[in-house]
Design a protein around this motif. Structure first.
Motif, mmCIF file in Angstrom:
data_model
loop_
_atom_site.group_PDB
_atom_site.id
_atom_site.type_symbol
_atom_site.label_atom_id
_atom_site.label_comp_id
_atom_site.label_asym_id
_atom_site.label_seq_id
_atom_site.Cartn_x
_atom_site.Cartn_y
_atom_site.Cartn_z
ATOM 1 N N GLU A 8 40.776 44.431 41.276
ATOM 2 C CA GLU A 8 40.859 42.974 41.212
ATOM 3 C C GLU A 8 42.174 42.505 41.814
ATOM 4 N N LYS A 9 42.114 41.417 42.552
ATOM 5 C CA LYS A 9 43.318 40.804 43.100
ATOM 6 C C LYS A 9 43.604 39.538 42.301
ATOM 7 N N ILE A 10 44.776 39.455 41.693
ATOM 8 C CA ILE A 10 45.093 38.292 40.878
ATOM 9 C C ILE A 10 46.120 37.411 41.578
ATOM 10 N N LYS A 11 46.108 36.126 41.226
ATOM 11 C CA LYS A 11 47.019 35.168 41.844
ATOM 12 C C LYS A 11 47.812 34.439 40.764
ATOM 13 N N HIS A 12 48.264 33.238 41.083
ATOM 14 C CA HIS A 12 49.189 32.485 40.245
ATOM 15 C C HIS A 12 48.669 32.257 38.827
ATOM 16 N N LYS A 13 49.523 32.546 37.844
ATOM 17 C CA LYS A 13 49.296 32.257 36.425
ATOM 18 C C LYS A 13 48.180 33.084 35.780
ATOM 19 N N GLN A 14 47.743 34.156 36.437
ATOM 20 C CA GLN A 14 46.768 35.029 35.803
ATOM 21 C C GLN A 14 47.483 36.060 34.934
ATOM 22 N N LYS A 15 46.818 36.451 33.833
ATOM 23 C CA LYS A 15 47.404 37.426 32.913
ATOM 24 C C LYS A 15 46.808 38.814 33.146
ATOM 25 N N ILE A 16 47.603 39.812 32.819
ATOM 26 C CA ILE A 16 47.119 41.196 32.757
ATOM 27 C C ILE A 16 47.238 41.636 31.307
ATOM 28 N N ASP A 17 46.107 41.705 30.630
ATOM 29 C CA ASP A 17 46.076 42.079 29.210
ATOM 30 C C ASP A 17 44.935 43.065 29.018
ATOM 31 N N LEU A 18 45.270 44.371 29.001
ATOM 32 C CA LEU A 18 44.239 45.412 28.959
ATOM 33 C C LEU A 18 43.387 45.340 27.697
ATOM 34 N N SER A 19 44.014 45.049 26.562
ATOM 35 C CA SER A 19 43.254 45.007 25.305
ATOM 36 C C SER A 19 42.201 43.907 25.345
ATOM 37 N N PHE A 25 43.618 51.611 31.103
ATOM 38 C CA PHE A 25 44.761 51.744 31.997
ATOM 39 C C PHE A 25 44.637 50.759 33.157
ATOM 40 N N ALA A 26 45.773 50.475 33.777
ATOM 41 C CA ALA A 26 45.772 49.672 34.999
ATOM 42 C C ALA A 26 46.934 50.083 35.885
ATOM 43 N N LEU A 27 46.663 50.161 37.171
ATOM 44 C CA LEU A 27 47.685 50.411 38.170
ATOM 45 C C LEU A 27 47.855 49.116 38.957
ATOM 46 N N THR A 54 47.197 50.423 27.164
ATOM 47 C CA THR A 54 46.932 49.392 26.152
ATOM 48 C C THR A 54 48.159 49.060 25.309
ATOM 49 N N ALA A 55 49.187 49.928 25.352
ATOM 50 C CA ALA A 55 50.422 49.643 24.613
ATOM 51 C C ALA A 55 51.424 48.851 25.454
ATOM 52 N N SER A 56 51.070 48.592 26.708
ATOM 53 C CA SER A 56 51.992 47.889 27.606
ATOM 54 C C SER A 56 52.059 46.406 27.270
ATOM 55 N N LEU A 70 44.134 47.930 39.814
ATOM 56 C CA LEU A 70 43.036 48.883 39.635
ATOM 57 C C LEU A 70 42.920 49.145 38.141
ATOM 58 N N TYR A 71 41.847 48.659 37.525
ATOM 59 C CA TYR A 71 41.610 48.858 36.095
ATOM 60 C C TYR A 71 40.768 50.113 35.888
ATOM 61 N N PHE A 72 41.130 50.901 34.878
ATOM 62 C CA PHE A 72 40.385 52.122 34.582
ATOM 63 C C PHE A 72 40.071 52.212 33.089
ATOM 64 N N SER A 73 38.918 52.760 32.764
ATOM 65 C CA SER A 73 38.712 53.257 31.409
ATOM 66 C C SER A 73 38.979 54.762 31.454
ATOM 67 N N SER A 74 39.237 55.364 30.313
ATOM 68 C CA SER A 74 39.512 56.808 30.296
ATOM 69 C C SER A 74 38.306 57.591 30.800
ATOM 70 N N HIS A 75 37.102 57.022 30.650
ATOM 71 C CA HIS A 75 35.884 57.718 31.083
ATOM 72 C C HIS A 75 35.829 57.891 32.599
ATOM 73 N N TYR A 76 36.524 57.040 33.324
ATOM 74 C CA TYR A 76 36.454 57.122 34.785
ATOM 75 C C TYR A 76 36.927 58.475 35.292
ATOM 76 N N PHE A 77 37.903 59.045 34.622
ATOM 77 C CA PHE A 77 38.453 60.318 35.064
ATOM 78 C C PHE A 77 37.652 61.504 34.546
#
Length: 274
Positions: A8-19, A25-27, A54-56, A70-77
């Motif tokens: 996903e590509k995010i722009k102005h005022k967007q949040k990154i909240d994994l929970s 995880f996210a890179l 998720t602790a970030s 790049l968002y990942f669930s643990s299952h992806y790996f």
């Protein structure tokens, strides 16, 4: 969560909240602008790479920012494990995301590394426009290439992924990463990998875990079988192929010896409970 991977590509005022999003995880690569922590105001600048779990902290993009996530669930790996054997990674990517060295810190990139990172991420995004990124073999190859590149960057910077791993932790990580490849888990091969004798490995393992290495592996495989049987998404053939059994009869005999019931009986018992 059905999605195991999402670019996903995010722009102005967007949040990154994994929970909130349901990913583990996210890179994040900051192409333009700045990300700011909602917790303490810390800033992460242009051309930096962040490793989030998720602790970030919750992050927010500021004006004129462009961030590739790049968002990942643990299952992806795990789900595409049959491809992972083609890559020579020292660590499971989850180790990198969970590293105390990198948590809530940004990685500043040299120009040559930045160009490579941008190229790989661009390929991932382009392919994601034409097919399902979560199941794409091409995308998975690019993701693994990205982590191979990241490992090289961390090595060049002399940044430890985990400073306190003893041999037992290394062995556990190796088993987890190769549980789907029975050949790699043979005592001779795992002893060779850690450059110790097979006899020493067997004695060390039994002393550490109070059970034989074979029993330890059998217990893990039994648990994985039961997880698959409890899910409606797996056929017996898929479980056989995934866990490296010769055929359904081989799996049935293995499981019956461990649990004294057949896989089909276990599956029926799960349906009755639910």
């Amino acid at each position: 969560m059905n999605l195991s991977f999402l670019p996903e590509k995010i722009k102005h005022k967007q949040k990154i909240d994994l929970s909130e999003l349901g990913f583990d995880f996210a890179l994040a690569y900051i192409s333009e602008g700045t990300l700011v922590s909602k917790n303490n105001g810390a800033k992460f600048l242009k051309e930096n790479l962040l490793f989030l779990n998720t602790a970030s902290e919750i992050l927010e993009s500021k004006k004129d920012s462009s961030v590739f996530i790049l968002y990942f669930s643990s299952h992806y790996f795990k789900d595409l494990h049959h491809i992972q054997q083609n890559f020579c990674l020292s660590y499971n990517p989850q180790d990198i995301f969970n590293s105390e060295t990198l948590r809530n810190k940004s990685l500043s990139l040299k120009k040559e590394n930045r160009k490579l990172i941008e190229k790989v991420i661009s390929l991932i995004y382009q392919q994601g426009e034409s097919e399902n990124a979560a199941t794409s073999t091409f995308v998975f190859h690019q993701v693994m290439s990205l982590f191979a590149l990241i490992e090289n960057i961390l090595k060049d910077l002399d940044l430890p992924i985990n400073e306190s791993r003893d041999m037992s932790q290394e062995i556990e990580a190796y088993i987890q990463q190769n549980i789907y490849f029975p050949d790699k888990l043979q005592i001779k091969n795992i002893a060779d990998h850690f450059q110790i004798s097979a006899n020493y490995f067997g004695a060390f393992f039994k002393k550490k875990y109070q059970k034989s290495y074979k029993l330890y592996i059998d217990d893990i495989r039994t648990q994985l079988i039961e997880e698959r049987l409890a899910s409606s998404q797996y056929s017996m053939k898929q479980i056989v192929d995934e866990l490296g059994f010769n055929d359904e009869s081989h799996l049935t005999n293995f499981y019956k010896k461990k649990r004294n019931i057949t896989p089909s009986a276990y599956k029926k018992s799960r349906k009755t409970v639910s």
